[in-house]
Scaffold this active site. Structure first.
Site, PDB file in Angstrom:
ATOM      1  N   HIS A 145       0.937  -1.293   0.071  1.00 45.53           N
ATOM      2  CA  HIS A 145       0.055   0.037   0.068  1.00 45.53           C
ATOM      3  C   HIS A 145       0.940   1.423   0.214  1.00 45.53           C
ATOM      4  O   HIS A 145       0.420   2.451  -0.294  1.00 45.53           O
ATOM      5  CB  HIS A 145      -1.061   0.096   1.191  1.00 45.53           C
ATOM      6  CG  HIS A 145      -2.210  -0.846   0.938  1.00 45.53           C
ATOM      7  ND1 HIS A 145      -3.422  -0.543   1.514  1.00 45.53           N
ATOM      8  CD2 HIS A 145      -2.425  -2.216   0.293  1.00 45.53           C
ATOM      9  CE1 HIS A 145      -4.255  -1.511   1.196  1.00 45.53           C
ATOM     10  NE2 HIS A 145      -3.608  -2.440   0.385  1.00 45.53           N
ATOM     11  N   HIS A 149      -2.072 -12.101  -3.076  1.00 47.23           N
ATOM     12  CA  HIS A 149      -3.267 -12.785  -2.278  1.00 47.23           C
ATOM     13  C   HIS A 149      -2.911 -14.238  -2.079  1.00 47.23           C
ATOM     14  O   HIS A 149      -3.703 -14.814  -1.588  1.00 47.23           O
ATOM     15  CB  HIS A 149      -4.538 -12.729  -3.079  1.00 47.23           C
ATOM     16  CG  HIS A 149      -5.092 -11.197  -3.327  1.00 47.23           C
ATOM     17  ND1 HIS A 149      -6.088 -11.098  -3.773  1.00 47.23           N
ATOM     18  CD2 HIS A 149      -4.607  -9.963  -2.422  1.00 47.23           C
ATOM     19  CE1 HIS A 149      -6.410  -9.785  -3.917  1.00 47.23           C
ATOM     20  NE2 HIS A 149      -5.541  -9.271  -2.981  1.00 47.23           N
TER      21      HIS A 149
END
Length: 723
Positions: A99, A267
Site C-alpha cells: 500500500h 493474495h
C-alpha cells in the site's frame, strides 16, 4: 479563539494558541489565489537531521544482513497487543509495503513509497490503510535500533520484501536509498471528494468507461489504493471490476501480465479481516484520542484483535496455506465454483460453493478450526475477464513462471518511484538493467570542454535555439519519481523528438548541428545539448555586461531507442510549459497553476521559478517564437527588462481576448502582449515581491547569478552521480 473564550477556557496565559488551531486561512478567503506552499515543503526547518547529514551516505554503512535477520525474526515474534495471524506477520508487512508503493501513479510520478509518506496524513488514515499503523509500530524497535542509517521509507518496503522471502519466495532483489520526509505532502492531488470512499462517479466522466478517470488519479475512490474489493461502488460484478483493475494498474505502469501476477502473488499469502462490526472501531490515527498515541481504528468495545479484528470488512484467506509461497491461489480460484456471501462485517465476498475441509485454511489462532477461503471481486476478475483468465491459466499451469513474473513485478512495484538504478544502494541490487528504469550508459569526461564550447559558439545557432533545446531536454525531470531530465539525451529519440512541446522542426535543426560536434569531440550528445544552453546564457549575460561561466559537469550518457520504453515515456510529455509561455490547449486548470505544478515536479522554489521565467522571456525562448511576455527590445540579452517593465507603473495591463496588452498609461499605445503566466508575477503578492527584487537597479548581477544557479540546478537535476 477570542479573548472571551480564552477566559472561559481557564484564562489561557498565551494568545498564540489560536494560531495552532484550524482557523480561516488566506486560501479560505481567496480560494483562487495561487498556492505557492507546494514549492516550500520538506525544507530544513522541518527536518530534524543535522545540516550535513546525508541519508544516502549513512545507509551505505548499514549492516544489511543484520537488518534483514532482525526483520525476518520479527515476522514470527507475535506480540499480544497485536498478535500475528498464524504466528506470522508476513501478510501484514506485505500489505503495508504494497500500500505504500501502490499509491504511485505514473501520470505525475507522485505517491509511492520513496518518502515514507505512509506515516503522515492523509495516507496514514486512509480507510484502505486501516491497521497498517500497527505494522509500522511493530517495526519501531528495528527502526530505533538502526536509527539514522535506516529510513522509515526503506524499512517499510524492506519489511514486505523480507516477508515474502521468509515465506519461500525468491525475490528479484532490493535497493535501499529512500529518504524520509517529515510532514505530509502538500503537492499530491488525491481527488476532490470530501468524504472517504465516496462513490467513484465523482472521479470518472463515466464509471462504465474507466479510461475517463480524472488524471492523474489511479485509485477508483478516495481512500483506496487500487479498486474497491467488493466491486465497482461496492456492487459485485467481476467484469466491471476487471475494467477498473486494468485501468488502475495501467496508471501505475503495469501491463496485464504484471497485473495478474501481482494480484495472485499479493493474495497468495495473508488474509482479509472482517470478523466483527466496523462501527466498533474508533477513529483513524489522525482523529484518534491523544491517549492512543498515534494508533487508530482501536476497538474498545470487543476483543478486536486476532481472529476478531476488522480491517477491510471482508473476512478470510485466499489460500490453504496463507504463510507459504505456492501456487495455491490459482488452485483455489480455478478449483471451485464461487458464490456471493456477506462477511460478518457485512462486506460482499465470494466463497466456494463446495470445498473439502482439508483445503480450507486454518483459523489464525486455533489450528484445529478450519475456515472458508474467500475471493474478492478483483480476484474473480482474474477468472472471468477473458484476457486475465488466459494469463491466469498460464500461471496456474506453470508455477515457476508465476514466481519469476511476480518477483519481477513486485520488484518493479516497490522500486518504480526510485528512478534510475544508479539511485539504488546495497548488496542486493540486481545487475540486470530493466527498461522501466530508464537506463542510461555511462558518459565520457575526458574531452576538452572549452573546445566543444568554442565549436558550439561558432556553429551559427542562435541563443534562443541553444537555450530552448537544452531546457526542453532537461525540463522533463520529475523529483516525484526521479524520471526524465537531460541525461540520456532522449529528446532525440521517440517519442520525445516528436512532441509538440519540443518543436520538432526546430529541434531537428539544432540536433543536426550539435550531433556532429559531439561525434567529433568525443562528448555525448546529452552533454553537448546542455553545453549549448550554457554557451547561449554566457553570451546573453555578456551582452548584459556581466561575465559569467555557467557551471558544467561532463559525464552524461546517450541512451538508445532500445533502452527507451516509448509508451512509458508518454506520461512525461509536456502539455504546458510556463517557462516557454506555452500550453497545448485550453485546460480547466489555469496556466499559472500548471506552471506551479511543473515547478514543484522540477524541484524549484518560487524564487527560482521567478528568475528563470524572467530570464527565459528576455532570451526569446518562447514556444514557436511567440512574443507574449518578451518585455524588452534587447532579445538575447540576459537583462532585468522583464521585471523592470512588469513593475513599471507607467504601464497599464488590459485584457485582449485570451491574452493581455501592456499599454503606455499616458498614450494608450500597445507596448507588449502577455499571458496570465507573465502577469501573475506582478499580480500575486509573493511573486511580485520576488519580481521587485530582480527589478531593482542594484540587482543586475544578482539576477544573472541567480538565473545561472537555477538553470544549473535544472540541468543537473538527474545527475545522481554528482550527489
Amino acid at each position: 479563539m477570542s479573548a472571551q473564550n480564552i477566559q472561559s477556557a481557564g484564562k489561557c496565559p498565551v494568545m498564540h494558541g489560536a494560531n495552532t488551531e484550524v482557523g480561516t486561512s488566506n486560501m479560505d478567503w481567496w480560494p483562487k489565489a495561487l498556492n505557492l506552499d507546494i514549492l516550500h515543503q520538506h525544507d530544513t526547518k522541518t527536518n530534524p537531521m543535522d545540516e550535513e547529514f546525508s541519508y544516502r551516505e549513512a545507509v551505505k554503512t548499514l549492516d544489511f544482513a543484520a537488518v534483514k535477520r532482525d526483520v525476518e525474526a520479527l515476522m514470527t515474534d507475535s506480540q499480544a497487543w497485536w498478535p500475528a495471524d498464524w504466528g506470522h506477520y508476513g501478510g501484514l508487512m506485505i500489505r503495508m509495503a504494497w500500500h505504500a508503493a501502490g499509491s504511485y501513479r505514473a501520470a505525475d510520478g507522485r505517491g509511492g513509497a520513496n518518502t515514507g509518506n505512509q506515516r503522515f496524513a492523509p495516507l496514514n488514515s486512509w480507510p484502505d490503510n486501516a491497521n497498517l499503523d500497527k505494522a509500522r509500530r511493530l517495526l519501531w524497535p528495528i527502526k530505533k535500533k538502526y536509527g539514522n542509517r535506516l529510513s522509515w521509507a526503506d524499512l517499510i518496503v524492506l519489511a514486505g520484501n523480507v516477508a515474502y522471502e521468509s515465506m519461500g519466495l525468491k525475490t528479484f532483489g532490493f535497493g535501499f536509498g529512500r529518504e524520509d520526509i517529515w510532514h505530509p505532502e502538500k503537492d499530491t492531488y488525491w481527488g476532490a471528494e470530501k468524504e472517504w470512499l465516496a462513490p467513484s462517479d465523482e472521479r470518472y466522466g463515466s464509471v462504465d468507461d474507466p479510461s475517463t478517470m480524472e488524471n492523474p488519479l489511479a485509485a477508483v475512490q478516495m481512500g483506496l489504493i487500487y479498486v474497491n474489493p467488493e466491486g465497482v461502488n461496492g456492487k459485485p460484478d467481476p467484469l466491471k471490476t476487471a475494467a477498473q483493475v486494468r485501468e488502475t494498474f495501467a496508471r501505475m505502469g503495469m501491463n496485464d501480465e504484471e497485473t495478474v501476477a501481482l494480484t495472485a502473488g499479493g493474495h497468495t499469502v495473508g488474509k482479509t479481516h472482517g470478523n466483527g462490526r466496523a462501527e466498533n472501531l474508533g477513529p483513524s490515527p489522525e482523529g484518534a484520542d491523544i491517549s492512543e498515541q498515534g494508533l487508530g481504528w482501536m476497538n474498545h468495545k470487543t476483543r478486536g484483535i486476532g481472529r476478531d479484528s476488522v480491517t477491510s470488512g471482508i473476512e478470510g484467506a485466499w489460500t490453504t496455506h496463507p504463510t507459504k509461497w505456492d501456487n495455491g491461489y490459482f488452485d483455489m480460484l480455478f478449483g471451485h465454483e464461487w458464490e456471493l456471501k456477506k462477511s460478518p462485517a457485512g462486506a460482499w465476498q465470494w466463497e466456494p460453493v463446495d470445498i473439502r475441509e482439508e483445503d480450507m485454511p486454518v483459523d489464525v489462532e486455533d489450528p484445529s478450526i478450519r475456515c472458508k477461503p474467500i475471493m474478492t471481486d478483483a480476484d474473480m476478475a482474474m477468472r472471468e475477464d477473458p484476457i486475465y483468465r488466459k494469463i491466469s491459466e498460464r500461471f496456474h499451469k506453470d508455477p515457476a513462471l508465476l514466481t519469476e513474473t511476480f518477483a519481477r513485478a513486485w520488484f518493479k512495484l516497490i522500486h518504480r518511484d526510485m528512478g534510475p538504478k544508479a539511485r539504488y544502494i546495497g548488496p542486493e541490487v540486481p545487475a540486470e538493467d530493466l527498461i522501466w528504469q530508464d537506463p542510461v550508459p555511462a558518459g565520457k569526461t575526458g574531452y576538452d570542454v572549452d573546445a566543444v564550447k568554442a565549436k558550439i559558439a561558432a556553429s551559427g545557432l542562435s541563443i534562443a535555439e541553444m537555450v530552448a533545446t537544452a531546457w526542453d531536454s532537461a525540463r522533463t525531470f520529475r523529483q516525484s519519481d526521479f524520471r526524465g531530465g537531460a541525461n540520456g539525451a532522449r529528446i532525440r529519440l521517440a517519442p520525445q523528438k516528436d512532441w509538440e512541446g519540443n518543436e520538432p522542426a526546430r529541434l531537428q535543426k539544432v540536433l543536426a548541428v550539435l550531433e556532429p560536434i559531439a561525434a567529433d569531440s568525443g562528448a555525448s550528445v546529452a552533454d553537448v545539448i546542455v553545453l549549448a544552453g550554457n554557451v547561449g546564457i554566457e553570451q546573453a549575460a555578456k551582452a548584459a555586461g556581466v561575465n559569467v561561466t555557467v557551471p558544467f559537469a561532463p559525464g552524461r550518457g546517450d541512451a538508445t531507442q532500445e533502452m527507451t520504453d516509448a509508451d512509458g515515456f508518454a506520461v512525461l510529455e509536456p502539455i504546458h510549459d510556463g517557462y516557454r509561455n506555452w500550453v497545448k490547449k485550453d485546460y480547466v486548470v489555469s496556466a499559472e497553476e500548471l506552471m506551479l505544478d511543473r515547478t514543484q515536479l522540477m524541484g524549484l522554489t518560487a524564487a527560482e521559478m521567478t528568475v528563470l521565467v524572467g530570464g527565459m522571456r528576455v532570451l526569446g525562448t518562447n514556444h514557436g517564437g511567440a512574443k507574449h511576455g518578451v518585455f524588452t527590445d534587447k532579445v538575447g540579452t540576459l537583462s532585468q527588462d522583464f521585471f523592470v517593465n512588469l513593475t513599471d507603473m507607467n504601464n497599464v495591463w488590459k485584457p485582449a481576448g485570451a491574452h493581455y496588452e501592456i499599454r503606455d498609461r499616458k498614450t494608450d499605445a500597445v507596448k507588449w502582449t502577455a499571458t496570465r503566466v507573465d502577469l501573475v508575477f506582478g499580480s500575486n503578492s509573493i511573486l511580485r515581491a520576488y519580481a521587485e527584487v530582480y527589478a531593482q537597479d542594484d540587482n543586475q548581477e544578482k539576477f544573472v547569478r541567480d538565473f545561472v544557479n537555477a538553470w544549473t540546478k535544472v540541468m543537473n537535476a538527474d545527475r545522481f552521480d554528482l550527489k
